[in-house]
Design an enzyme around this catalytic site. Structure first.
Site, PDB file in Angstrom:
ATOM      1  CB  SER A  20     -16.987  -1.642-118.139  1.00 35.41           C
ATOM      2  OG  SER A  20     -17.086  -1.232-119.495  1.00 35.41           O
ATOM      3  CB  THR A  67     -22.662  -4.313-120.024  1.00 31.80           C
ATOM      4  OG1 THR A  67     -22.052  -5.601-120.109  1.00 31.80           O
ATOM      5  CG2 THR A  67     -22.375  -3.688-118.664  1.00 31.80           C
ATOM      6  CE  LYS A  71     -24.683  -6.717-123.636  1.00 34.39           C
ATOM      7  NZ  LYS A  71     -23.777  -7.496-124.492  1.00 34.39           N
ATOM      8  CG  ASP A 107     -23.047  -7.145-128.220  1.00 39.81           C
ATOM      9  OD1 ASP A 107     -22.039  -6.422-128.052  1.00 39.81           O
ATOM     10  OD2 ASP A 107     -23.829  -7.444-127.296  1.00 39.81           O
ATOM     11  N   GLY A 135     -27.830 -14.143-125.049  1.00 42.36           N
ATOM     12  CA  GLY A 135     -27.898 -12.836-125.694  1.00 42.36           C
ATOM     13  C   GLY A 135     -26.797 -12.630-126.723  1.00 42.36           C
ATOM     14  N   GLY A 251     -12.408 -12.734-127.936  1.00 38.90           N
ATOM     15  CA  GLY A 251     -13.468 -11.754-128.165  1.00 38.90           C
ATOM     16  C   GLY A 251     -13.065 -10.298-128.008  1.00 38.90           C
TER      17      GLY A 251
HETATM   18  P1  NAP Z   1     -26.295 -15.202-121.439  1.00 36.60           P
HETATM   19  O1  NAP Z   1     -27.358 -14.523-122.213  1.00 36.60           O
HETATM   20  O2  NAP Z   1     -26.469 -15.411-119.974  1.00 36.60           O
HETATM   21  O3  NAP Z   1     -26.079 -16.668-122.135  1.00 36.60           O
HETATM   22  C1  NAP Z   1     -25.178 -17.584-121.590  1.00 36.60           C
HETATM   23  C2  NAP Z   1     -25.042 -18.808-122.516  1.00 36.60           C
HETATM   24  O4  NAP Z   1     -24.031 -19.650-121.952  1.00 36.60           O
HETATM   25  C3  NAP Z   1     -26.301 -19.652-122.638  1.00 36.60           C
HETATM   26  O5  NAP Z   1     -26.361 -20.261-123.907  1.00 36.60           O
HETATM   27  C4  NAP Z   1     -26.075 -20.726-121.539  1.00 36.60           C
HETATM   28  O6  NAP Z   1     -26.764 -21.936-121.787  1.00 36.60           O
HETATM   29  C5  NAP Z   1     -24.582 -20.955-121.690  1.00 36.60           C
HETATM   30  N1  NAP Z   1     -23.954 -21.499-120.487  1.00 36.60           N
HETATM   31  C6  NAP Z   1     -23.658 -20.810-119.350  1.00 36.60           C
HETATM   32  N2  NAP Z   1     -23.060 -21.645-118.476  1.00 36.60           N
HETATM   33  C7  NAP Z   1     -22.988 -22.876-119.076  1.00 36.60           C
HETATM   34  C8  NAP Z   1     -22.485 -24.147-118.679  1.00 36.60           C
HETATM   35  N3  NAP Z   1     -21.917 -24.323-117.478  1.00 36.60           N
HETATM   36  N4  NAP Z   1     -22.559 -25.169-119.560  1.00 36.60           N
HETATM   37  C9  NAP Z   1     -23.101 -24.986-120.780  1.00 36.60           C
HETATM   38  N5  NAP Z   1     -23.623 -23.808-121.219  1.00 36.60           N
HETATM   39  C10 NAP Z   1     -23.553 -22.767-120.366  1.00 36.60           C
HETATM   40  O7  NAP Z   1     -24.891 -14.469-121.608  1.00 36.60           O
HETATM   41  P2  NAP Z   1     -24.370 -13.629-122.873  1.00 36.60           P
HETATM   42  O8  NAP Z   1     -24.693 -12.199-122.692  1.00 36.60           O
HETATM   43  O9  NAP Z   1     -24.829 -14.331-124.094  1.00 36.60           O
HETATM   44  O10 NAP Z   1     -22.775 -13.766-122.713  1.00 36.60           O
HETATM   45  C11 NAP Z   1     -22.130 -15.004-122.957  1.00 36.60           C
HETATM   46  C12 NAP Z   1     -20.629 -14.819-123.020  1.00 36.60           C
HETATM   47  O11 NAP Z   1     -20.280 -13.984-124.112  1.00 36.60           O
HETATM   48  C13 NAP Z   1     -20.005 -14.181-121.777  1.00 36.60           C
HETATM   49  O12 NAP Z   1     -18.793 -14.828-121.517  1.00 36.60           O
HETATM   50  C14 NAP Z   1     -19.763 -12.754-122.204  1.00 36.60           C
HETATM   51  O13 NAP Z   1     -18.687 -12.165-121.488  1.00 36.60           O
HETATM   52  C15 NAP Z   1     -19.401 -12.953-123.672  1.00 36.60           C
HETATM   53  N6  NAP Z   1     -19.634 -11.749-124.471  1.00 36.60           N
HETATM   54  C16 NAP Z   1     -18.557 -11.177-125.079  1.00 36.60           C
HETATM   55  C17 NAP Z   1     -18.730 -10.048-125.839  1.00 36.60           C
HETATM   56  C18 NAP Z   1     -17.536  -9.432-126.511  1.00 36.60           C
HETATM   57  O14 NAP Z   1     -17.620  -8.267-126.939  1.00 36.60           O
HETATM   58  N7  NAP Z   1     -16.450 -10.147-126.655  1.00 36.60           N
HETATM   59  C19 NAP Z   1     -19.992  -9.456-125.983  1.00 36.60           C
HETATM   60  C20 NAP Z   1     -21.074 -10.072-125.349  1.00 36.60           C
HETATM   61  C21 NAP Z   1     -20.881 -11.228-124.586  1.00 36.60           C
HETATM   62  P3  NAP Z   1     -28.273 -22.181-121.227  1.00 36.60           P
HETATM   63  O15 NAP Z   1     -29.203 -21.579-122.246  1.00 36.60           O
HETATM   64  O16 NAP Z   1     -28.371 -23.638-121.130  1.00 36.60           O
HETATM   65  O17 NAP Z   1     -28.353 -21.483-119.880  1.00 36.60           O
END
Ligand code: NAP
Length: 286
Positions: A20, A67, A71, A107, A135, A251
């Site tokens: 982190s 994180t 969450k 977020d 999320g 991001g």
């Molecule tokens: P999450 O709740 O686990 O959601 C993951 C998403 O990605 C779901 O929509 C999932 O689809 C999709 N996905 C994962 N693998 C895939 C694949 N191989 N093909 C197609 N779709 C796929 O995770 P999250 O917390 O939302 O985080 C998602 C991303 O955002 C991460 O990379 C995280 O590091 C980034 N993020 C960045 C920030 C920032 O401050 N920049 C903040 C938060 C998150 P399904 O519904 O089909 O499983």
């Protein structure tokens, strides 16, 4: 920074949490403002989340970030949620108020702040295509709807998850036009040309992964592309957009902006402008 008997403790819980950037970002801002706080990482395995939250409460910790993977799981252990966190069903910031631990989600506002700062794009009236429905997407879409986006199209691999998300947003923001798309080449070929802003909220782009089926040449030259992934700094999606001269951002700005909002929730003060982003960039580059 010197720690004494009066120093207040802030921190972050996650699993893993070692990578982190938040401790470096927050401690730099606390030091710059000479506030008597320290921010520490707390690795918490999922099975002990409830006990860890109770421990943080009993230890008098003033606030903490949350994180992956806690969450959503943390919600039942808190005493109340902000409207944003309630809508997203997810918490990334906890603030102590007396004996109560209240959950917030910064977020979404961090994402919209970064869209404005890093891409000079205001969501008001814009047609936004969001890849993913997890999320991060929930927070982003709620914030886009609150900011007056004209149309939001969600493209997700698992259709039911996308439907559930749209249902939640529709109830909270009945005036926003919402649509669901599949996450495949054929479906995207019809939605991409209408996009003013394309946002990747999936984890695709990390570790060199790519949307092989996403044809970025279908995007308008005036569109902008935002990828929530920031490691690597330029994902294949961003590289393809940049090669076509399309405005794009990763991001990191969102990470910094959600941190700034959390910092203000805890301390009542705004961190020095740009400091958290500079610290995060420096930490990634070393
Ligand atoms: P999450 O709740 O686990 O959601 C993951 C998403 O990605 C779901 O929509 C999932 O689809 C999709 N996905 C994962 N693998 C895939 C694949 N191989 N093909 C197609 N779709 C796929 O995770 P999250 O917390 O939302 O985080 C998602 C991303 O955002 C991460 O990379 C995280 O590091 C980034 N993020 C960045 C920030 C920032 O401050 N920049 C903040 C938060 C998150 P399904 O519904 O089909 O499983």
């Amino acid at each position: 920074m010197s720690i004494s008997g009066t120093t207040s403790v802030l921190g972050i819980i996650g699993h893993p949490v070692e990578h982190s950037l938040s401790p470096a970002m927050h401690n730099a801002a606390l030091a710059a403002l000479q506030l008597d706080y320290v921010y520490v990482p707390f690795p918490v395995v999922p099975d002990f989340l409830g006990q860890a939250v109770e421990g943080l409460r009993r230890l008098g910790v003033r606030g903490f970030n949350v994180t992956i993977p806690h969450k959503s799981a943390i919600v039942p252990f808190l005493d109340g949620l902000s409207p944003d966190a309630e809508l997203c069903g997810a918490v990334n910031t906890v603030r102590r108020e007396g004996d109560r631990l209240l959950g917030f989600n910064t977020d979404g506002i961090g994402f919209v702040a970064s869209l404005r700062a890093d891409l000079a794009r205001d969501p008001r009236g814009a047609s936004v295509v969001v890849l993913g429905a997890g999320g991060a997407a929930r927070g982003a879409i709620a914030a886009l709807a609150a900011a007056g986006a004209g149309r939001i199209t969600v493209a997700n691999r698992t259709r039911e998850r996308g439907e559930g998300l749209l249902e939640t947003i529709r109830r909270a923001y009945p005036a926003v036009r919402l649509a669901l798309s599949s996450l495949d080449g054929e479906a995207l070929s019809t939605v991409l040309p209408q996009a003013d802003i394309l946002v990747n909220t999936t984890s695709i782009g990390m570790n060199g992964t790519n949307f092989e089926y996403l044809e970025s040449s279908l995007l308008s030259q005036q569109a902008a592309v935002y990828d929530m992934v920031y490691v690597p700094a330029e994902t294949p999606l961003l590289a393809a957009a940049r090669e076509r001269g399309i405005a794009c951002a990763n991001g990191l700005g969102m990470l910094a902006a959600q941190g700034e909002a959390a910092f203000t929730l805890w301390t009542g003060q705004e961190p020095p402008p740009g400091l958290m982003k500079r610290v995060a960039l420096a930490a990634l580059n070393c």
